[in-house]
Design a protein around this motif. Structure first.
Motif, mmCIF file in Angstrom:
data_model
loop_
_atom_site.group_PDB
_atom_site.id
_atom_site.type_symbol
_atom_site.label_atom_id
_atom_site.label_comp_id
_atom_site.label_asym_id
_atom_site.label_seq_id
_atom_site.Cartn_x
_atom_site.Cartn_y
_atom_site.Cartn_z
ATOM 1 N N LYS A 102 -15.555 20.162 -49.047
ATOM 2 C CA LYS A 102 -14.825 19.556 -50.154
ATOM 3 C C LYS A 102 -14.221 20.639 -51.047
ATOM 4 C CE LYS A 102 -15.374 16.452 -54.073
ATOM 5 N NZ LYS A 102 -16.285 15.685 -54.904
ATOM 6 N N GLU A 106 -10.279 21.361 -51.855
ATOM 7 C CA GLU A 106 -9.786 21.434 -53.231
ATOM 8 C C GLU A 106 -9.015 22.735 -53.478
ATOM 9 O OE1 GLU A 106 -13.360 20.905 -55.502
ATOM 10 O OE2 GLU A 106 -13.375 18.730 -55.201
ATOM 11 N N LYS A 143 -9.478 14.575 -44.888
ATOM 12 C CA LYS A 143 -10.093 15.187 -46.072
ATOM 13 C C LYS A 143 -9.032 15.536 -47.107
ATOM 14 C CE LYS A 143 -13.974 17.066 -43.451
ATOM 15 N NZ LYS A 143 -14.644 18.286 -42.973
ATOM 16 N N ARG A 147 -8.385 13.692 -50.754
ATOM 17 C CA ARG A 147 -8.233 14.531 -51.949
ATOM 18 C C ARG A 147 -6.938 14.173 -52.675
ATOM 19 N NH1 ARG A 147 -9.488 17.471 -56.298
ATOM 20 N NH2 ARG A 147 -8.122 19.234 -56.560
#
Length: 162
Positions: A102, A106, A143, A147
């Motif tokens: 994660k 980011e 993913k 996000r």
């Protein structure tokens, strides 16, 4: 010399200092030096452990190139970043594996680039029949999509390629 690669005689490994995006050394990874890795040895191990899921290896060196090209190439290993630099590919970072965390997602999206290219090793996500599992790659891509949906300031379009 660019990445301060060394050698540890005690463990018989090349040493790869791990730097965060600010250039602080946060760990040291060792890669077994012989081509054939004995069964009782790991190919890679952390001589000085770090939180690898929080690191994009090479970002401290490649940031300006990434911004200049509006694109980042994401590879698995530190060695691939070294090879990229040797071949004149400077907009490249490694995630130290093939499962984006994660935090790494980011950091990659925070770069604000138009293109993120996942360039994993040939054996990753390969089925028994030799074909690439698109499902596994899509899990990685999703993913970024997750996000993007959860981030208000994600205002640019990203270019996804298979």
């Amino acid at each position: 010399k660019e990445f301060n690669i060394g050698y540890d005689l005690q463990s018989n490994r090349f040493t790869i200092p791990i730097y965060d995006e600010l250039g602080n050394c946060v760990g040291v990874k060792g890669r077994y030096s012989l081509k054939e890795v004995p069964d009782d040895e790991d190919k890679y191990l952390y001589i000085e452990p770090c939180a690898k899921t929080k690191i994009l290896y090479g970002l401290n060196k490649s940031y300006n190139y990434i911004k200049e090209q509006d694109s980042v190439i994401v590879v698995e290993s530190e060695k691939s970043v070294l090879k990229g630099f040797a071949d004149g590919i400077f907009n490249i970072v490694a995630i130290s594996g093939h499962d984006l965390s994660k935090t790494q997602v980011e950091k990659l999206t925070a770069l604000g680039v138009k293109e993120i290219v996942l360039c994993y090793d040939e054996d990753v996500f390969r089925k028994e029949n030799g074909k690439v599992s698109k499902k596994n790659y899509m899990n990685e891509v999703n993913k970024f999509i997750k996000r993007a949906k959860n981030t208000r300031d994600f205002s640019h379009e990203m270019n996804w390629r298979e």
